[in-house]
Design a protein around this motif. Structure first.
Motif, PDB file in Angstrom:
ATOM      1  N   ASN A   1       0.597  -1.601   0.171  1.00  0.00           N
ATOM      2  CA  ASN A   1      -0.260   0.180  -0.100  1.00  0.00           C
ATOM      3  C   ASN A   1       0.823   1.286   0.394  1.00  0.00           C
ATOM      4  O   ASN A   1       0.678   2.402   0.877  1.00  0.00           O
ATOM      5  CB  ASN A   1      -1.346   0.163   0.998  1.00  0.00           C
ATOM      6  CG  ASN A   1      -1.436  -0.921   0.880  1.00  0.00           C
ATOM      7  OD1 ASN A   1      -2.570  -1.267  -0.071  1.00  0.00           O
ATOM      8  ND2 ASN A   1      -2.296  -1.788   1.833  1.00  0.00           N
TER       9      ASN A   1
ATOM     10  N   LYS B   1     -10.263   5.846  -9.998  1.00  0.00           N
ATOM     11  CA  LYS B   1      -9.545   5.940  -8.777  1.00  0.00           C
ATOM     12  C   LYS B   1      -8.656   5.175  -7.748  1.00  0.00           C
ATOM     13  O   LYS B   1      -7.341   4.923  -6.814  1.00  0.00           O
ATOM     14  CB  LYS B   1     -10.827   6.559  -8.178  1.00  0.00           C
ATOM     15  CG  LYS B   1     -10.076   6.244  -5.943  1.00  0.00           C
ATOM     16  CD  LYS B   1     -11.264   6.196  -5.358  1.00  0.00           C
ATOM     17  CE  LYS B   1     -10.983   7.287  -4.145  1.00  0.00           C
ATOM     18  NZ  LYS B   1     -10.249   5.811  -3.230  1.00  0.00           N
ATOM     19  N   GLN B   2      -9.019   3.945  -8.436  1.00  0.00           N
ATOM     20  CA  GLN B   2      -8.046   2.334  -8.141  1.00  0.00           C
ATOM     21  C   GLN B   2      -6.622   2.378  -8.558  1.00  0.00           C
ATOM     22  O   GLN B   2      -5.734   2.217  -7.326  1.00  0.00           O
ATOM     23  CB  GLN B   2      -8.851   1.316  -8.731  1.00  0.00           C
ATOM     24  CG  GLN B   2      -9.864   0.490  -7.959  1.00  0.00           C
ATOM     25  CD  GLN B   2     -10.605  -0.502  -8.621  1.00  0.00           C
ATOM     26  OE1 GLN B   2      -9.725  -1.441  -8.702  1.00  0.00           O
ATOM     27  NE2 GLN B   2     -11.603  -0.353  -9.096  1.00  0.00           N
TER      28      GLN B   2
ATOM     29  N   ARG C   1      -4.944   5.567  -9.275  1.00  0.00           N
ATOM     30  CA  ARG C   1      -4.454   6.451  -8.301  1.00  0.00           C
ATOM     31  C   ARG C   1      -4.849   6.069  -6.729  1.00  0.00           C
ATOM     32  O   ARG C   1      -3.096   6.578  -6.292  1.00  0.00           O
ATOM     33  CB  ARG C   1      -4.914   7.904  -8.584  1.00  0.00           C
ATOM     34  CG  ARG C   1      -5.156   8.207  -9.811  1.00  0.00           C
ATOM     35  CD  ARG C   1      -6.556   8.910 -10.793  1.00  0.00           C
ATOM     36  NE  ARG C   1      -5.344  10.390  -9.675  1.00  0.00           N
ATOM     37  CZ  ARG C   1      -5.220  11.724 -10.573  1.00  0.00           C
ATOM     38  NH1 ARG C   1      -4.465  11.404 -11.487  1.00  0.00           N
ATOM     39  NH2 ARG C   1      -4.482  12.158  -9.792  1.00  0.00           N
ATOM     40  N   ASP C   2      -4.934   5.127  -6.589  1.00  0.00           N
ATOM     41  CA  ASP C   2      -4.613   5.120  -4.721  1.00  0.00           C
ATOM     42  C   ASP C   2      -3.790   4.128  -4.824  1.00  0.00           C
ATOM     43  O   ASP C   2      -3.047   4.638  -4.043  1.00  0.00           O
ATOM     44  CB  ASP C   2      -5.984   4.417  -4.363  1.00  0.00           C
ATOM     45  CG  ASP C   2      -7.532   5.268  -4.557  1.00  0.00           C
ATOM     46  OD1 ASP C   2      -7.268   6.314  -3.635  1.00  0.00           O
ATOM     47  OD2 ASP C   2      -8.381   4.322  -4.016  1.00  0.00           O
ATOM     48  N   ARG C   3      -3.450   3.201  -5.685  1.00  0.00           N
ATOM     49  CA  ARG C   3      -2.291   2.973  -5.298  1.00  0.00           C
ATOM     50  C   ARG C   3      -1.317   3.819  -5.353  1.00  0.00           C
ATOM     51  O   ARG C   3       0.252   3.563  -4.143  1.00  0.00           O
ATOM     52  CB  ARG C   3      -1.228   1.554  -6.720  1.00  0.00           C
ATOM     53  CG  ARG C   3      -0.404   1.404  -6.594  1.00  0.00           C
ATOM     54  CD  ARG C   3      -0.213  -0.135  -7.397  1.00  0.00           C
ATOM     55  NE  ARG C   3      -0.351   0.504  -8.772  1.00  0.00           N
ATOM     56  CZ  ARG C   3      -0.255  -0.605  -9.953  1.00  0.00           C
ATOM     57  NH1 ARG C   3      -0.238  -2.238  -9.796  1.00  0.00           N
ATOM     58  NH2 ARG C   3      -0.663  -0.039 -11.179  1.00  0.00           N
TER      59      ARG C   3
END
Length: 634
Positions: free
Chosen positions: A255, A530-531, A533-535
């Motif tokens: 993460n 978003k998935q 960019r969240d990484r």
């Protein structure tokens, strides 16, 4: 162990290589070209390995690099928005014609893979072997055939033209068909092959860790992409969802943003994100990739030998500037130089903006060295006095570094930016050290001194090494980091071990977002982006999805940011019909400040017919049934 590569090596060692100038290469890296040669399970393994091996090295560097070698899929990006080549390609010139070698090479490359797949699909059913393995090999062959037809149809068959279709083994004299219309190729050839493979119970859902073989997830991924190209968005979405159901997902074990960087290292090339890759091993005999040789900075070598990278392929200025500025935990904004250098827009000649990128002459108030001062003064003296006055003898470097300090983390992972550091090696040694990418340098070895800047001034700090842009002291371009080995990470300079992904799960999520945008499901599209960019730990703003047009452009930009150097962007720009604006209208290849580089390449748009590649002239001359590609002069 990369089992597929070793299968291919064995196949190539055991078989005869012959040349053929017809549409379909009749002796493609194996001699299993007729039914009487397909007798045993070993023949089946060799034949299918031959299809996989056909995926390697579709491109040649003859027009765009300092020497002529075969290149991987990543080199397609040189023709797109994200990358530039040091050399000029005739594909960028007004003289572009159906005679260009690139058009003939890719045509032959695709049909070579198709012919090998046709043989396997036709002859494996008659081999006495395990029924489940037989069914799996046929399914793999159909997916690979679909891949080659997909490339053919999107390059040569768009605007309804289509391509010649051969679904069975043929003799050279039978390679005389005209084009099957584009829509029929999508529906009756490519989608049918992929559907057959998906419906085959013997084809596994996934290979995790990856083995380099086709899985059911890969078949769904390619079929979803084809549905997207055919604008059947609902069907594309269903297939993209199935890819996840097959077990593929983003690699993000810690993460942390650095997970993105690790994705392109050998240790993670087989992870759950890699749906299908071309596999490589590090040998001195030609089974590795050439990322290091053509993408790496001059000081980033390898353990074996004294070779240094050519750095023929660079990141485009517009690509580097596309990575956003992070304002706070909830806000990003487009990057602009004026935010960091208020005088930027006051200089109307981009070449004169070089003044902001020239390195410091002083460190802690002391002159670094007279030789460095001399090369700096030479650059400054080429500028008007009013522009020279904007130079800071100590602080010019810090001002530029600030422009890259709070950016999308993928910029630092993908690109060597001005005054950033990279791990290289001392020339002609295997001693690693850190370099800072500076401008200008005075030495023809593209640094200040072959061993160390500290030889110029013992008072410099221990980590003070300087690197310039390879191939020209006066060039200062963005260089690539993705896939490039750090220090002496690789044994071989031009045969690297890192696999080349043809499709990974991040690509799936972004194509999924595209399809949702076209259906005007903007919240759904935002969730997929978003998935991604969240990484890497950056916000995804609702304003980027305020309406369909804004969302469409934002998803496209996100694909450019995420997938650069992976051989995807050129095909994206073609299908979006944006290549004129994103490549050609930029004028040519540039330094980081926007002035022309030393090769001074100028791009010339020839018209919208560029979006459909021409049937090569040699093929038209051999096959009168082929329709000439509209707009091209034969």
């Amino acid at each position: 162990m990369k089992r597929l590569i070793f299968l291919t090596i064995i196949a190539v060692m055991l078989i005869h290589i012959a040349a053929c100038t017809s549409l379909l290469d009749q002796n493609p890296h194996n001699s299993l070209t007729s039914g009487n040669m397909w007798k045993t399970e070993e023949h089946a393994d060799q034949g299918v390995a031959g299809i996989y091996s056909a995926l390697k090295d579709p491109l040649s560097s003859s027009e765009i690099a300092s020497e002529s070698v075969n290149l991987g899929h990543y080199a397609f990006d040189l023709y797109g928005m994200t990358m530039d080549a040091r050399g000029s390609s005739s594909m960028f010139q007004a003289s572009a014609s159906p005679n260009i070698d690139m058009f003939a090479r890719i045509w032959k490359w695709c049909y070579t893979g198709i012919h090998r797949a046709n043989n396997a699909i036709a002859y494996i059913p008659d081999i006495d072997m395990n029924a489940q393995k037989k069914a799996r090999l046929i399914a793999e062959s159909k997916v690979l055939r679909a891949f080659f037809y997909m490339r053919l149809n999107e390059l040569y068959g768009s605007d309804g033209l289509g391509v010649p279709v051969y679904l069975e083994p043929i003799s050279p004299t039978d390679a005389n068909r005209g084009q099957t219309p584009e829509a029929e190729v999508w529906a009756n050839v490519i989608i049918k092959d992929l559907t057959d493979a998906i419906n085959e119970p013997a084809l596994p859902d996934n290979y995790i860790p990856a083995t380099g073989r086709i899985s059911k997830g890969a078949a769904y991924a390619f079929r979803g992409r084809v549905y997207l190209l055919a604008k059947e968005y609902n069907k594309a979405i269903l297939d993209f969802a199935k890819v996840g159901d097959c077990g593929y997902k983003l690699y993000n074990p810690t993460n942390q943003p650095s997970d993105y960087k690790q994705l392109f290292k050998v240790a993670q090339e087989r992870c759950e994100e890699m749906i299908f890759s071309v596999q490589y091993i590090e040998t001195p005999t030609g089974f590795g990739s050439k990322f290091q040789k053509y993408l790496a900075a001059y000081q980033q070598g390898a353990k074996a030998g004294s070779l240094v990278p050519n750095t023929d392929f660079r990141v485009s200025k517009n690509m580097a500037e596309l990575y956003e500025t992070i304002v706070d935990a909830n806000t990003v904004k487009p990057f602009t130089w004026s935010d960091y250098i208020p005088e930027w827009e006051s200089i109307t000649d981009p070449a004169q903006r070089k003044v902001f990128f020239i390195r410091d002459t002083k460190l802690n108030g002391m002159e670094i060295h007279p030789q460095i001062t001399n090369v700096i003064n030479r650059e400054l003296n080429s500028l008007p006095s009013a522009v020279q006055a904007l130079y800071l003898k100590e602080g010019n470097e810090a001002r530029i570094k600030a422009a890259f300090a709070n950016r999308d983390p993928r910029l630092a992972y993908n690109v060597i930016t001005p005054y950033s550091d990279f791990l290289g090696r001392l020339r002609n040694t295997i001693t690693t050290c850190w370099y800072t990418y500076r401008f200008p340098v005075y030495n023809r070895n593209h640094n200040d001194e072959p061993t160390s800047d500290r030889n110029l001034n013992p008072l410099l700090p221990a980590n003070y090494y300087s690197s310039g842009c390879a191939n020209a002291i006066s060039d200062f371009c963005y260089l690539a980091r993705k896939f490039v080995g750090e220090g002496i990470e690789y044994e071989q300079m031009d045969h690297n071990p890192v696999d080349e992904p043809l499709i990974r799960y991040a690509d799936i999520l972004l194509m999924w977002a595209e399809a949702l945008v076209e259906l005007n499901d903007l919240p759904g599209a935002m969730a997929k982006v978003k998935q991604i960019r969240d990484r890497i730990g950056i916000p995804t703003m609702a304003s980027s999805f305020a309406n369909q047009t804004i969302a469409r452009n934002y998803v496209r930009d996100e694909r450019r940011r995420e997938l650069m150097t992976e051989g995807i962007n050129y095909f994206d720009e073609l299908r979006w019909r944006t290549l004129k604006e994103t490549k050609f209208d930029q004028g040519g290849t540039y330094t980081v400040w926007g002035g022309p580089n030393t090769t001074n390449i100028v791009f010339q748009w020839i018209g919208d017919h560029y979006y459909t590649w021409p049937v090569p002239r040699a093929e038209v001359e051999m096959n009168p049934n082929l329709q000439l590609t509209p707009g091209w002069h034969y």
